[in-house]
Design an enzyme around this catalytic site. Structure first.
Site, short mmCIF file in Angstrom:
data_model
loop_
_atom_site.label_atom_id
_atom_site.label_comp_id
_atom_site.label_asym_id
_atom_site.label_seq_id
_atom_site.Cartn_x
_atom_site.Cartn_y
_atom_site.Cartn_z
N ALA A 277 0.86 -1.19 0.00
CA ALA A 277 0.00 0.00 0.00
C ALA A 277 0.90 1.24 0.00
CB ALA A 277 -0.97 0.00 1.19
N HIS B 23 6.93 5.76 1.52
CA HIS B 23 7.72 4.59 1.11
C HIS B 23 8.65 4.95 -0.06
CE1 HIS B 23 4.02 2.47 2.72
NE2 HIS B 23 4.98 1.89 3.39
N LYS C 192 8.89 7.46 11.19
CA LYS C 192 7.50 7.53 11.65
C LYS C 192 7.24 6.42 12.66
CE LYS C 192 2.93 6.85 10.80
NZ LYS C 192 2.79 5.42 10.68
#
Ligand code: PAF
Length: 281
Positions: A32, A37, A149
């Site tokens: 996803a 990313h 994160k």
């Protein structure tokens, strides 16, 4: 880009890269893919002449009441993005390849994985450490890239790599954010339009508390204000808001060394996390 799903094919592809003397960088993901990313993939390019990305939604890191089944899966689109970014290997094993019948091992990193998300999500970091160890053994990268994160995840992996002499360089990349400041996350896809707006309170409240604490205000009072503000925007429950040592993640009540302010809280059905550096003058 080669998309590989079984170990012999992966081993052959990695051997071919190593035979050419190229350094290999790995970006482990659960798919996803979003711009966060893709920033990791770009960073990987700076560290390896060849880049492998893994996509594996790891059942071992989801608790029984978590979102394993609902977790977004979009491999065809992910593969297009990775191909366009010039990735060499997409490693996308099935659950049976990763955890064949009889699989019985567990990697557990004590201390650093016990508080924060480790307390809120029992077993989560064992699942992460186990799959990341397997990914490292499968791909045998020189370097692996992770986002800040998931700050505790990065700290757990650094500890594990050092403790177990894995000999892989771990690179942490600052959190990628939307223009309005929300940390990019695959789970943002679960948010309604209204929740997406409310979620902005996370980076804002953390930023405000960072300024207050760095100016010398009381840590506990600043944390309490974050809790009040975040609750007022509909987050419930708040799993934690904590100031921690930036390396060991030990809780801190006074800002006397580099720290990280971390939060995890639920908005409707979606659990969001965020964190920010807090540094003494
Ligand atoms: O950060 C993630 O997406 C996952 O926790 C990881 C590191 C790919 C392990 O499954």
């Amino acid at each position: 880009m080669q998309t590989l799903r079984d170990l012999p094919a992966l081993r052959a592809a990695v051997a071919a890269i190593k035979a050419k003397g190229k350094a290999l960088a790995l970006v482990p993901t659960m798919g996803a893919l979003h711009d966060g990313h893709m920033a990791l993939v770009e960073e990987a390019r700076r560290h390896g002449r060849a880049v492998a990305v893994s996509i594996f939604v790891n059942p071992k890191q989801f608790g029984p009441n978590e979102d394993l089944d609902a977790y977004p899966r979009r491999e065809a689109k992910d593969a297009q993005m990775l191909q366009a970014a010039g990735v060499d290997i997409l490693w996308a094993p099935t659950v049976e390849v990763m955890y064949p019948a009889g699989f019985a091992s567990n990697i557990s990193i004590s201390g650093i994985s016990e508080g924060l998300d480790g307390a809120a999500r029992p077993g989560h970091f064992d699942g992460v450490a186990t799959v990341v160890t397997k990914l490292f053994n499968q791909v045998r990268p020189d370097v692996a890239i992770f986002g800040e994160k998931d700050f505790q995840q990065l700290a757990v992996i650094r500890r594990m790599v050092a403790d177990l002499d894995m000999g892989i360089e771990i690179v942490g990349l600052p959190t990628q954010r939307a223009q309005d400041g929300l940390a990019l996350s695959s789970r943002n896809a679960y948010l309604s339009e209204e929740e997406r707006k409310a979620a902005l309170v996370l980076p804002r409240a953390l930023g405000e508390a960072k300024r207050q604490i760095e100016k010398g205000e009381d840590v506990a009072a600043a944390i309490s204000r974050v809790r009040t503000t975040v609750s007022a925007h509909g987050f419930d429950p708040i799993d934690y808001v904590t100031l921690c040592d930036a390396v060991s993640l030990e809780p801190m009540t006074v800002l006397d060394r580099p720290a990280r302010l971390l939060i995890a809280a639920k908005l409707g059905k979606t659990r969001l996390i965020d964190n920010i550096a807090v540094d003494p003058a």
